[in-house]
Write a protein that holds these residues in place. Structure first.
Motif, PDB file in Angstrom:
ATOM      1  N   HIS A 105       0.835  -1.201   0.000  1.00 60.06           N
ATOM      2  CA  HIS A 105       0.000   0.000   0.000  1.00 60.06           C
ATOM      3  C   HIS A 105       0.874   1.256   0.000  1.00 60.06           C
ATOM      4  CE1 HIS A 105      -3.924  -1.902   0.561  1.00 60.06           C
ATOM      5  NE2 HIS A 105      -3.303  -2.770   1.341  1.00 60.06           N
ATOM      6  N   PHE A 106       0.510   2.213  -0.845  1.00 62.66           N
ATOM      7  CA  PHE A 106       1.242   3.476  -0.912  1.00 62.66           C
ATOM      8  C   PHE A 106       0.271   4.582  -1.304  1.00 62.66           C
ATOM      9  CE2 PHE A 106       4.710   6.236  -1.040  1.00 62.66           C
ATOM     10  CZ  PHE A 106       4.691   6.987  -2.200  1.00 62.66           C
ATOM     11  N   PHE A 107       0.047   5.521  -0.389  1.00 64.00           N
ATOM     12  CA  PHE A 107      -0.891   6.609  -0.634  1.00 64.00           C
ATOM     13  C   PHE A 107      -0.126   7.897  -0.909  1.00 64.00           C
ATOM     14  CE2 PHE A 107      -4.908   8.667  -0.598  1.00 64.00           C
ATOM     15  CZ  PHE A 107      -4.737   9.899  -0.001  1.00 64.00           C
ATOM     16  N   VAL A 108      -0.434   8.526  -2.024  1.00 59.51           N
ATOM     17  CA  VAL A 108       0.195   9.788  -2.401  1.00 59.51           C
ATOM     18  C   VAL A 108      -0.726  10.929  -1.985  1.00 59.51           C
ATOM     19  CG1 VAL A 108       1.058  11.206  -4.292  1.00 59.51           C
ATOM     20  CG2 VAL A 108       1.394   8.724  -4.335  1.00 59.51           C
ATOM     21  N   SER A 109      -0.262  11.749  -1.053  1.00 58.60           N
ATOM     22  CA  SER A 109      -1.047  12.891  -0.588  1.00 58.60           C
ATOM     23  C   SER A 109      -0.697  14.118  -1.414  1.00 58.60           C
ATOM     24  CB  SER A 109      -0.762  13.160   0.891  1.00 58.60           C
ATOM     25  OG  SER A 109      -1.353  14.380   1.304  1.00 58.60           O
ATOM     26  N   PHE A 110      -1.715  14.752  -1.993  1.00 56.63           N
ATOM     27  CA  PHE A 110      -1.476  15.949  -2.798  1.00 56.63           C
ATOM     28  C   PHE A 110      -0.947  17.097  -1.939  1.00 56.63           C
ATOM     29  CE2 PHE A 110      -4.979  14.251  -5.748  1.00 56.63           C
ATOM     30  CZ  PHE A 110      -4.046  13.550  -6.488  1.00 56.63           C
ATOM     31  N   LYS A 111      -1.304  17.096  -0.667  1.00 53.58           N
ATOM     32  CA  LYS A 111      -0.820  18.147   0.231  1.00 53.58           C
ATOM     33  C   LYS A 111       0.674  18.002   0.465  1.00 53.58           C
ATOM     34  CE  LYS A 111      -1.577  20.148   4.820  1.00 53.58           C
ATOM     35  NZ  LYS A 111      -2.361  20.064   6.087  1.00 53.58           N
ATOM     36  N   ASP A 112       1.121  16.743   0.620  1.00 53.22           N
ATOM     37  CA  ASP A 112       2.540  16.501   0.890  1.00 53.22           C
ATOM     38  C   ASP A 112       3.425  16.890  -0.288  1.00 53.22           C
ATOM     39  OD1 ASP A 112       1.939  13.435   2.814  1.00 53.22           O
ATOM     40  OD2 ASP A 112       1.823  15.570   3.369  1.00 53.22           O
ATOM     41  N   ILE A 113       2.900  16.772  -1.496  1.00 56.11           N
ATOM     42  CA  ILE A 113       3.731  17.092  -2.665  1.00 56.11           C
ATOM     43  C   ILE A 113       3.423  18.490  -3.212  1.00 56.11           C
ATOM     44  CG2 ILE A 113       3.981  14.666  -3.291  1.00 56.11           C
ATOM     45  CD1 ILE A 113       1.862  15.024  -5.420  1.00 56.11           C
ATOM     46  N   TRP A 146      -4.054  23.457  -6.221  1.00 57.82           N
ATOM     47  CA  TRP A 146      -4.810  23.450  -7.469  1.00 57.82           C
ATOM     48  C   TRP A 146      -5.674  22.198  -7.637  1.00 57.82           C
ATOM     49  CZ3 TRP A 146      -3.627  19.746 -11.314  1.00 57.82           C
ATOM     50  CH2 TRP A 146      -2.440  19.020 -11.123  1.00 57.82           C
ATOM     51  N   ILE A 147      -5.502  21.188  -6.743  1.00 57.51           N
ATOM     52  CA  ILE A 147      -6.389  20.014  -6.737  1.00 57.51           C
ATOM     53  C   ILE A 147      -7.234  20.078  -5.467  1.00 57.51           C
ATOM     54  CG2 ILE A 147      -6.544  17.508  -6.678  1.00 57.51           C
ATOM     55  CD1 ILE A 147      -3.955  17.337  -8.189  1.00 57.51           C
ATOM     56  N   ILE A 148      -8.518  20.307  -5.629  1.00 56.25           N
ATOM     57  CA  ILE A 148      -9.414  20.423  -4.480  1.00 56.25           C
ATOM     58  C   ILE A 148      -9.788  19.050  -3.935  1.00 56.25           C
ATOM     59  CG2 ILE A 148     -11.669  21.279  -3.719  1.00 56.25           C
ATOM     60  CD1 ILE A 148     -11.471  23.413  -5.884  1.00 56.25           C
ATOM     61  N   ALA A 149     -10.127  18.137  -4.805  1.00 58.22           N
ATOM     62  CA  ALA A 149     -10.513  16.784  -4.410  1.00 58.22           C
ATOM     63  C   ALA A 149     -10.154  15.833  -5.544  1.00 58.22           C
ATOM     64  CB  ALA A 149     -11.998  16.713  -4.090  1.00 58.22           C
ATOM     65  N   PRO A 150      -9.766  14.631  -5.199  1.00 56.99           N
ATOM     66  CA  PRO A 150      -9.622  14.036  -3.863  1.00 56.99           C
ATOM     67  C   PRO A 150      -8.336  14.492  -3.185  1.00 56.99           C
ATOM     68  CG  PRO A 150      -8.946  12.454  -5.518  1.00 56.99           C
ATOM     69  CD  PRO A 150      -9.458  13.644  -6.269  1.00 56.99           C
ATOM     70  N   PRO A 151      -8.143  14.142  -1.912  1.00 55.70           N
ATOM     71  CA  PRO A 151      -6.933  14.567  -1.202  1.00 55.70           C
ATOM     72  C   PRO A 151      -5.675  13.837  -1.661  1.00 55.70           C
ATOM     73  CG  PRO A 151      -8.236  13.125   0.198  1.00 55.70           C
ATOM     74  CD  PRO A 151      -9.072  13.408  -1.007  1.00 55.70           C
ATOM     75  N   GLY A 152      -5.845  12.774  -2.437  1.00 54.86           N
ATOM     76  CA  GLY A 152      -4.696  12.014  -2.911  1.00 54.86           C
ATOM     77  C   GLY A 152      -5.162  10.790  -3.668  1.00 54.86           C
ATOM     78  N   TYR A 153      -4.245   9.865  -3.920  1.00 49.29           N
ATOM     79  CA  TYR A 153      -4.639   8.641  -4.608  1.00 49.29           C
ATOM     80  C   TYR A 153      -3.745   7.495  -4.150  1.00 49.29           C
ATOM     81  CZ  TYR A 153      -0.570   9.023  -7.733  1.00 49.29           C
ATOM     82  OH  TYR A 153       0.708   9.089  -8.235  1.00 49.29           O
ATOM     83  N   HIS A 154      -4.253   6.273  -4.331  1.00 54.65           N
ATOM     84  CA  HIS A 154      -3.519   5.073  -3.935  1.00 54.65           C
ATOM     85  C   HIS A 154      -2.633   4.615  -5.094  1.00 54.65           C
ATOM     86  CE1 HIS A 154      -5.653   4.376  -0.127  1.00 54.65           C
ATOM     87  NE2 HIS A 154      -6.723   4.834  -0.751  1.00 54.65           N
ATOM     88  N   ALA A 155      -1.342   4.704  -4.891  1.00 56.26           N
ATOM     89  CA  ALA A 155      -0.380   4.264  -5.905  1.00 56.26           C
ATOM     90  C   ALA A 155       0.257   2.951  -5.450  1.00 56.26           C
ATOM     91  CB  ALA A 155       0.677   5.342  -6.126  1.00 56.26           C
ATOM     92  N   ASN A 156      -0.579   1.968  -5.161  1.00 52.81           N
ATOM     93  CA  ASN A 156      -0.075   0.682  -4.678  1.00 52.81           C
ATOM     94  C   ASN A 156       0.826   0.024  -5.718  1.00 52.81           C
ATOM     95  OD1 ASN A 156      -1.752   1.125  -2.466  1.00 52.81           O
ATOM     96  ND2 ASN A 156      -3.446  -0.031  -3.373  1.00 52.81           N
ATOM     97  N   TYR A 157       1.765  -0.767  -5.234  1.00 48.16           N
ATOM     98  CA  TYR A 157       2.685  -1.428  -6.151  1.00 48.16           C
ATOM     99  C   TYR A 157       3.014  -2.828  -5.648  1.00 48.16           C
ATOM    100  CZ  TYR A 157       6.124   0.052  -2.647  1.00 48.16           C
ATOM    101  OH  TYR A 157       6.803   0.264  -1.472  1.00 48.16           O
TER     102      TYR A 157
END
Length: 215
Positions: A182-190, A195-206
């Motif tokens: 599991h790997f979650f990419v948070s738009f806030k962290d990057i 400029w992206i209101i929603a969603p807060p991020g996405y799951h970049a599982n590998y």
């Protein structure tokens, strides 16, 4: 119904198979009617007509779920459709039901339904009673193979199919073969949340680990 079968929610077809054994004795009729009754425990009600605690013993009732007029000129299997009854059973979250099988004219025609194998009947004989040894082992096995059974064709509902997710082996530190990490990419962290209101991020599982060629 098995655990796998009870997890399915839509019954396409369900049939009870019964074997009618016919003797060679003279018979007065060529057809008999076989009926299947589902036994249910009726809720116990008080004097005001309100249902009481379901743990208390209530009266039992029966519902006719299938009937069929069958030929008594030869021993054979007979099929009784019970799709609607099994569907109600699954809708209630249950996986078994009590069924009583009745054949009022069977005795006078020399016919009998195979409900329990000979071996089972002998084991249930009262203690001290001499057991009949006239039946050969082959006959006993034949009786066992002719016991009633339920054949059901079922599937998941469309809603559940849409909700199902692909399942893979989760990485938990205990497996060495390939598994899902599991790997979650948070738009806030990057820094993309301006400029992206929603969603807060996405799951970049590998996938992680060694993957054999057959997987």
């Amino acid at each position: 119904i098995s655990k796998e079968g009870s997890e399915l929610s839509v019954v396409a077809q369900a049939d009870v198979w019964l074997f009618l054994k016919v003797s060679k004795a003279n018979r007065t009729r060529t057809k008999v009617t076989i009926r299947l009754y589902q036994q249910q425990k009726l809720p116990k009600r008080n004097s005001q007509g309100m249902e009481e605690d379901t743990n208390l013993k209530g009266e039992k009732g029966e519902i006719l779920i299938s009937e069929k007029a069958v030929d008594t000129r030869k021993s054979t299997w007979h099929i009784f459709p019970v799709s609607s009854s099994v569907q109600r059973l699954l809708d209630q979250g249950k996986n078994s039901m009590d069924v009583r099988i009745a054949c009022d004219q069977c005795q006078e025609t020399g016919a009998s339904l195979v409900l329990l194998g000979k071996r089972k009947k002998k084991e249930e004989d009262v203690e001290g009673k001499e057991k009949d040894g006239s039946e050969s082992p082959g006959e006993e096995e034949k009786e066992q193979s002719h016991r009633p059974f339920l054949m059901m064709l079922a599937r998941h509902s469309e809603d559940r199919l849409h909700r199902r997710r692909r399942r893979g082996l989760e990485c938990d530190g205990k497996v060495n073969i390939c598994c899902k990490k599991h790997f979650f990419v948070s738009f806030k962290d990057i820094g993309w949340n301006d400029w992206i209101i929603a969603p807060p991020g996405y799951h970049a599982n590998y996938c992680e680990g060694d993957c054999p060629s057959h997987i």
